[in-house]
Write an enzyme that holds these catalytic residues in place. Structure first.
Site, PDB file in Angstrom:
ATOM      1  N   ASN A 137      36.790  33.525  51.320  1.00 25.53           N
ATOM      2  CA  ASN A 137      37.126  34.757  50.370  1.00 25.53           C
ATOM      3  C   ASN A 137      36.434  34.370  49.071  1.00 25.53           C
ATOM      4  O   ASN A 137      36.810  33.253  48.406  1.00 25.53           O
ATOM      5  CB  ASN A 137      38.371  34.781  50.223  1.00 25.53           C
ATOM      6  N   ARG A 194      33.141  35.759  31.731  1.00 21.05           N
ATOM      7  CA  ARG A 194      31.946  35.780  30.646  1.00 21.05           C
ATOM      8  C   ARG A 194      31.117  37.072  30.626  1.00 21.05           C
ATOM      9  O   ARG A 194      30.041  37.003  29.694  1.00 21.05           O
ATOM     10  CB  ARG A 194      31.286  34.575  30.627  1.00 21.05           C
ATOM     11  N   HIS A 236      38.239  41.103  48.559  1.00 19.55           N
ATOM     12  CA  HIS A 236      39.478  41.914  48.355  1.00 19.55           C
ATOM     13  C   HIS A 236      39.137  42.544  47.190  1.00 19.55           C
ATOM     14  O   HIS A 236      39.773  42.252  46.060  1.00 19.55           O
ATOM     15  CB  HIS A 236      40.698  40.995  48.163  1.00 19.55           C
ATOM     16  N   GLU A 273      39.119  43.387  52.841  1.00 18.31           N
ATOM     17  CA  GLU A 273      40.488  43.392  52.642  1.00 18.31           C
ATOM     18  C   GLU A 273      40.902  44.295  51.234  1.00 18.31           C
ATOM     19  O   GLU A 273      40.228  44.134  50.367  1.00 18.31           O
ATOM     20  CB  GLU A 273      41.441  42.123  53.063  1.00 18.31           C
ATOM     21  N   THR A 311      48.044  38.715  43.281  1.00 20.56           N
ATOM     22  CA  THR A 311      47.756  38.285  44.630  1.00 20.56           C
ATOM     23  C   THR A 311      48.589  39.111  45.644  1.00 20.56           C
ATOM     24  O   THR A 311      49.662  39.391  45.244  1.00 20.56           O
ATOM     25  CB  THR A 311      47.580  36.930  44.879  1.00 20.56           C
ATOM     26  N   HIS A 334      46.358  33.045  53.216  1.00 17.02           N
ATOM     27  CA  HIS A 334      47.067  32.788  51.719  1.00 17.02           C
ATOM     28  C   HIS A 334      47.741  31.656  51.951  1.00 17.02           C
ATOM     29  O   HIS A 334      48.490  31.187  52.373  1.00 17.02           O
ATOM     30  CB  HIS A 334      48.170  33.929  51.771  1.00 17.02           C
ATOM     31  N   HIS A 359      41.339  30.881  47.466  1.00 21.05           N
ATOM     32  CA  HIS A 359      41.835  30.147  46.260  1.00 21.05           C
ATOM     33  C   HIS A 359      41.485  28.390  46.382  1.00 21.05           C
ATOM     34  O   HIS A 359      40.969  27.930  45.393  1.00 21.05           O
ATOM     35  CB  HIS A 359      42.815  30.496  45.838  1.00 21.05           C
TER      36      HIS A 359
END
Length: 239
Positions: free
Chosen positions: A7, A18, A43, A70, A100, A190, A214
Protein backbone atom coordinates in the site's frame (compact mmCIF):
# COMPACT_ATOMS: atom_id res chain seq x y z
CA UNK A 1 2.93 -18.46 -0.77
CA UNK A 2 0.83 -15.55 0.48
CA UNK A 3 1.18 -12.60 -1.87
CA UNK A 4 2.46 -9.22 -0.68
CA UNK A 5 0.63 -6.12 -1.93
CA UNK A 6 2.31 -2.86 -0.94
CA UNK A 7 0.00 0.00 0.00
CA UNK A 8 1.69 3.20 -1.20
CA UNK A 9 -0.63 5.71 0.48
CA UNK A 10 2.09 6.87 2.87
CA UNK A 11 4.37 7.70 -0.04
CA UNK A 12 1.67 9.98 -1.39
CA UNK A 13 1.27 11.55 2.07
CA UNK A 14 4.94 12.54 2.09
CA UNK A 15 4.70 13.91 -1.44
CA UNK A 16 1.62 15.96 -0.66
CA UNK A 17 3.22 17.49 2.44
CA UNK A 18 5.44 19.66 0.25
CA UNK A 19 3.65 19.69 -3.08
CA UNK A 20 5.47 18.82 -6.27
CA UNK A 21 6.32 15.25 -7.14
CA UNK A 22 8.93 14.16 -4.61
CA UNK A 23 8.85 11.29 -3.83
CA UNK A 24 7.64 10.16 -7.23
CA UNK A 25 4.69 7.85 -6.59
CA UNK A 26 4.89 6.17 -9.99
CA UNK A 27 8.59 5.36 -9.57
CA UNK A 28 8.00 4.00 -6.08
CA UNK A 29 5.25 1.69 -7.38
CA UNK A 30 7.52 0.47 -10.15
CA UNK A 31 10.35 -0.05 -7.68
CA UNK A 32 8.10 -2.01 -5.31
CA UNK A 33 7.28 -4.38 -8.15
CA UNK A 34 10.91 -4.58 -9.24
CA UNK A 35 11.93 -5.42 -5.68
CA UNK A 36 9.47 -8.32 -5.50
CA UNK A 37 6.06 -6.99 -4.43
CA UNK A 38 3.28 -8.97 -6.05
CA UNK A 39 0.73 -6.18 -5.94
CA UNK A 40 0.17 -2.45 -5.44
CA UNK A 41 -2.66 -1.18 -3.22
CA UNK A 42 -4.06 2.35 -3.06
CA UNK A 43 -6.85 3.79 -0.94
CA UNK A 44 -8.13 7.07 -2.40
CA UNK A 45 -10.27 9.16 -0.05
CA UNK A 46 -12.66 11.97 -0.95
CA UNK A 47 -10.31 14.71 0.30
CA UNK A 48 -7.36 13.22 -1.65
CA UNK A 49 -5.09 13.83 1.32
CA UNK A 50 -2.74 11.11 0.12
CA UNK A 51 -3.63 9.13 -3.01
CA UNK A 52 -5.25 11.40 -5.58
CA UNK A 53 -7.77 10.16 -8.09
CA UNK A 54 -5.39 11.17 -10.88
CA UNK A 55 -2.72 8.98 -9.24
CA UNK A 56 -4.99 5.98 -9.64
CA UNK A 57 -5.42 6.64 -13.36
CA UNK A 58 -1.67 7.03 -13.84
CA UNK A 59 -0.84 3.93 -11.78
CA UNK A 60 -3.19 1.83 -13.90
CA UNK A 61 -0.91 2.54 -16.87
CA UNK A 62 2.25 1.22 -15.21
CA UNK A 63 1.33 -1.42 -12.60
CA UNK A 64 2.20 -4.83 -14.00
CA UNK A 65 1.33 -6.95 -10.97
CA UNK A 66 -2.05 -6.95 -9.22
CA UNK A 67 -3.64 -3.53 -8.80
CA UNK A 68 -5.94 -3.31 -5.77
CA UNK A 69 -8.07 -0.21 -5.17
CA UNK A 70 -9.67 -0.03 -1.76
CA UNK A 71 -12.04 2.49 -0.27
CA UNK A 72 -15.52 3.53 0.74
CA UNK A 73 -17.74 2.93 -2.31
CA UNK A 74 -19.33 6.34 -2.76
CA UNK A 75 -20.36 7.38 -6.28
CA UNK A 76 -17.03 8.92 -7.18
CA UNK A 77 -15.15 5.84 -6.00
CA UNK A 78 -17.44 3.54 -7.97
CA UNK A 79 -16.94 5.57 -11.13
CA UNK A 80 -13.16 5.53 -10.66
CA UNK A 81 -12.97 1.78 -10.15
CA UNK A 82 -15.21 1.07 -13.13
CA UNK A 83 -13.03 3.32 -15.28
CA UNK A 84 -9.74 1.80 -14.15
CA UNK A 85 -10.90 -1.82 -13.89
CA UNK A 86 -8.21 -3.04 -11.48
CA UNK A 87 -7.70 -6.71 -10.78
CA UNK A 88 -9.31 -6.24 -7.36
CA UNK A 89 -11.50 -3.74 -5.54
CA UNK A 90 -11.69 -3.88 -1.74
CA UNK A 91 -14.79 -2.32 -0.20
CA UNK A 92 -14.04 -0.53 3.08
CA UNK A 93 -16.68 1.27 5.19
CA UNK A 94 -14.50 4.14 6.41
CA UNK A 95 -15.99 7.56 7.07
CA UNK A 96 -14.74 10.45 4.91
CA UNK A 97 -12.94 12.01 7.90
CA UNK A 98 -11.42 8.78 9.22
CA UNK A 99 -7.66 8.92 9.78
CA UNK A 100 -7.47 5.28 8.80
CA UNK A 101 -9.85 2.35 8.47
CA UNK A 102 -11.08 1.23 11.87
CA UNK A 103 -13.81 -1.39 11.35
CA UNK A 104 -15.15 -3.89 8.88
CA UNK A 105 -18.57 -4.03 7.23
CA UNK A 106 -21.65 -5.30 8.95
CA UNK A 107 -22.36 -7.61 6.05
CA UNK A 108 -25.76 -8.57 7.40
CA UNK A 109 -27.13 -5.08 8.02
CA UNK A 110 -25.74 -3.76 4.72
CA UNK A 111 -26.39 -6.90 2.69
CA UNK A 112 -28.55 -5.28 0.00
CA UNK A 113 -26.10 -2.41 -0.51
CA UNK A 114 -23.11 -4.75 -0.70
CA UNK A 115 -24.86 -7.12 -3.07
CA UNK A 116 -25.52 -4.28 -5.50
CA UNK A 117 -21.90 -3.17 -5.30
CA UNK A 118 -20.57 -6.68 -5.80
CA UNK A 119 -22.79 -7.18 -8.82
CA UNK A 120 -21.71 -3.81 -10.27
CA UNK A 121 -17.99 -4.54 -10.07
CA UNK A 122 -18.17 -8.18 -11.06
CA UNK A 123 -20.07 -7.17 -14.18
CA UNK A 124 -16.87 -5.38 -15.23
CA UNK A 125 -14.71 -8.41 -14.48
CA UNK A 126 -13.27 -6.99 -11.25
CA UNK A 127 -12.61 -9.32 -8.34
CA UNK A 128 -14.35 -8.04 -5.21
CA UNK A 129 -13.10 -8.24 -1.63
CA UNK A 130 -15.08 -7.00 1.40
CA UNK A 131 -13.27 -5.66 4.47
CA UNK A 132 -14.63 -7.45 7.57
CA UNK A 133 -13.89 -7.97 11.23
CA UNK A 134 -12.84 -11.41 12.43
CA UNK A 135 -16.42 -12.49 13.06
CA UNK A 136 -17.79 -15.69 11.58
CA UNK A 137 -21.23 -14.10 11.12
CA UNK A 138 -19.72 -11.32 9.04
CA UNK A 139 -17.84 -13.89 6.96
CA UNK A 140 -21.07 -15.76 6.26
CA UNK A 141 -22.80 -12.47 5.43
CA UNK A 142 -20.06 -11.65 2.94
CA UNK A 143 -20.52 -14.99 1.25
CA UNK A 144 -24.27 -14.34 0.99
CA UNK A 145 -23.78 -11.12 -1.00
CA UNK A 146 -21.64 -12.84 -3.62
CA UNK A 147 -18.18 -11.43 -2.99
CA UNK A 148 -15.09 -13.30 -4.21
CA UNK A 149 -12.95 -12.60 -1.16
CA UNK A 150 -12.90 -10.97 2.23
CA UNK A 151 -10.10 -8.98 3.82
CA UNK A 152 -9.75 -9.52 7.55
CA UNK A 153 -9.23 -6.27 9.48
CA UNK A 154 -6.15 -7.12 11.52
CA UNK A 155 -5.63 -4.11 13.79
CA UNK A 156 -7.11 -5.95 16.83
CA UNK A 157 -4.66 -8.79 16.22
CA UNK A 158 -1.71 -6.37 16.00
CA UNK A 159 -2.83 -4.45 19.08
CA UNK A 160 -3.01 -7.52 21.31
CA UNK A 161 -0.15 -9.49 19.74
CA UNK A 162 2.44 -8.51 22.35
CA UNK A 163 0.11 -9.34 25.25
CA UNK A 164 -0.99 -12.81 24.21
CA UNK A 165 -0.32 -14.12 20.74
CA UNK A 166 -2.67 -17.09 20.97
CA UNK A 167 -5.61 -15.03 22.20
CA UNK A 168 -4.88 -12.33 19.62
CA UNK A 169 -5.03 -14.68 16.66
CA UNK A 170 -7.79 -17.04 17.80
CA UNK A 171 -10.77 -15.15 16.29
CA UNK A 172 -8.87 -14.73 13.03
CA UNK A 173 -8.24 -18.45 12.77
CA UNK A 174 -11.95 -19.12 13.31
CA UNK A 175 -12.93 -16.52 10.72
CA UNK A 176 -10.43 -17.90 8.22
CA UNK A 177 -11.65 -21.43 8.74
CA UNK A 178 -15.19 -20.25 8.16
CA UNK A 179 -14.14 -18.47 4.97
CA UNK A 180 -12.59 -21.67 3.71
CA UNK A 181 -15.68 -23.65 4.61
CA UNK A 182 -17.98 -21.37 2.60
CA UNK A 183 -15.58 -20.98 -0.33
CA UNK A 184 -14.34 -17.41 0.10
CA UNK A 185 -10.85 -16.25 -0.81
CA UNK A 186 -8.99 -14.66 2.09
CA UNK A 187 -6.92 -11.47 2.30
CA UNK A 188 -5.76 -9.58 5.39
CA UNK A 189 -4.45 -6.17 6.26
CA UNK A 190 -4.02 -3.32 8.75
CA UNK A 191 -1.06 -2.96 11.13
CA UNK A 192 0.63 -6.14 10.00
CA UNK A 193 4.38 -5.72 10.47
CA UNK A 194 7.72 -7.51 10.62
CA UNK A 195 6.99 -8.25 14.28
CA UNK A 196 3.66 -10.00 13.81
CA UNK A 197 3.37 -11.05 10.16
CA UNK A 198 5.01 -14.47 10.27
CA UNK A 199 3.01 -15.66 13.25
CA UNK A 200 -0.18 -14.57 11.51
CA UNK A 201 0.63 -16.12 8.14
CA UNK A 202 1.73 -19.40 9.70
CA UNK A 203 -1.57 -19.87 11.49
CA UNK A 204 -4.20 -18.47 9.13
CA UNK A 205 -5.41 -21.15 6.70
CA UNK A 206 -5.91 -20.18 3.08
CA UNK A 207 -4.32 -16.73 3.35
CA UNK A 208 -3.96 -15.50 -0.25
CA UNK A 209 -2.77 -11.93 0.16
CA UNK A 210 -1.70 -9.34 2.70
CA UNK A 211 -1.84 -5.60 2.05
CA UNK A 212 0.76 -3.68 4.05
CA UNK A 213 1.51 0.01 3.91
CA UNK A 214 2.26 2.03 7.03
CA UNK A 215 4.65 -0.41 8.70
CA UNK A 216 6.43 -1.33 5.48
CA UNK A 217 7.00 2.26 4.35
CA UNK A 218 8.14 3.17 7.87
CA UNK A 219 10.58 0.26 7.91
CA UNK A 220 11.91 1.39 4.54
CA UNK A 221 13.17 4.59 6.19
CA UNK A 222 15.52 2.43 8.25
CA UNK A 223 16.29 -0.50 5.97
CA UNK A 224 15.73 0.84 2.45
CA UNK A 225 12.77 -0.04 0.25
CA UNK A 226 14.30 -3.00 -1.59
CA UNK A 227 15.64 -4.61 1.56
CA UNK A 228 12.37 -4.00 3.42
CA UNK A 229 10.23 -5.64 0.74
CA UNK A 230 12.56 -8.63 0.75
CA UNK A 231 12.31 -8.82 4.54
CA UNK A 232 8.51 -8.94 4.36
CA UNK A 233 8.60 -11.53 1.60
CA UNK A 234 10.88 -13.72 3.71
CA UNK A 235 8.40 -13.59 6.58
CA UNK A 236 5.73 -14.88 4.21
CA UNK A 237 7.99 -17.49 2.62
CA UNK A 238 8.98 -18.92 5.98
CA UNK A 239 5.33 -19.08 6.96
Amino acid sequence: MTRLSVNINKVATIRNARGGNNPNLIKVAQDCERFGAQGITVHPRPDERHIRYQDVLELKEIVTTEFNIEGNPDERFIELVKRVRPEQVTLVPDAPDAITSNAGWDTIRHADHLRRLVDTFKADGIRVSIFVDADERMVEGAKAVGTDRIELYTEPYATHFAENQEDAIAPFVRAAERAQAVGLGLNAGHDLSLENLRYFAERIPGLLEVSIGHALISDALYFGLENTIQMYLRELMIA
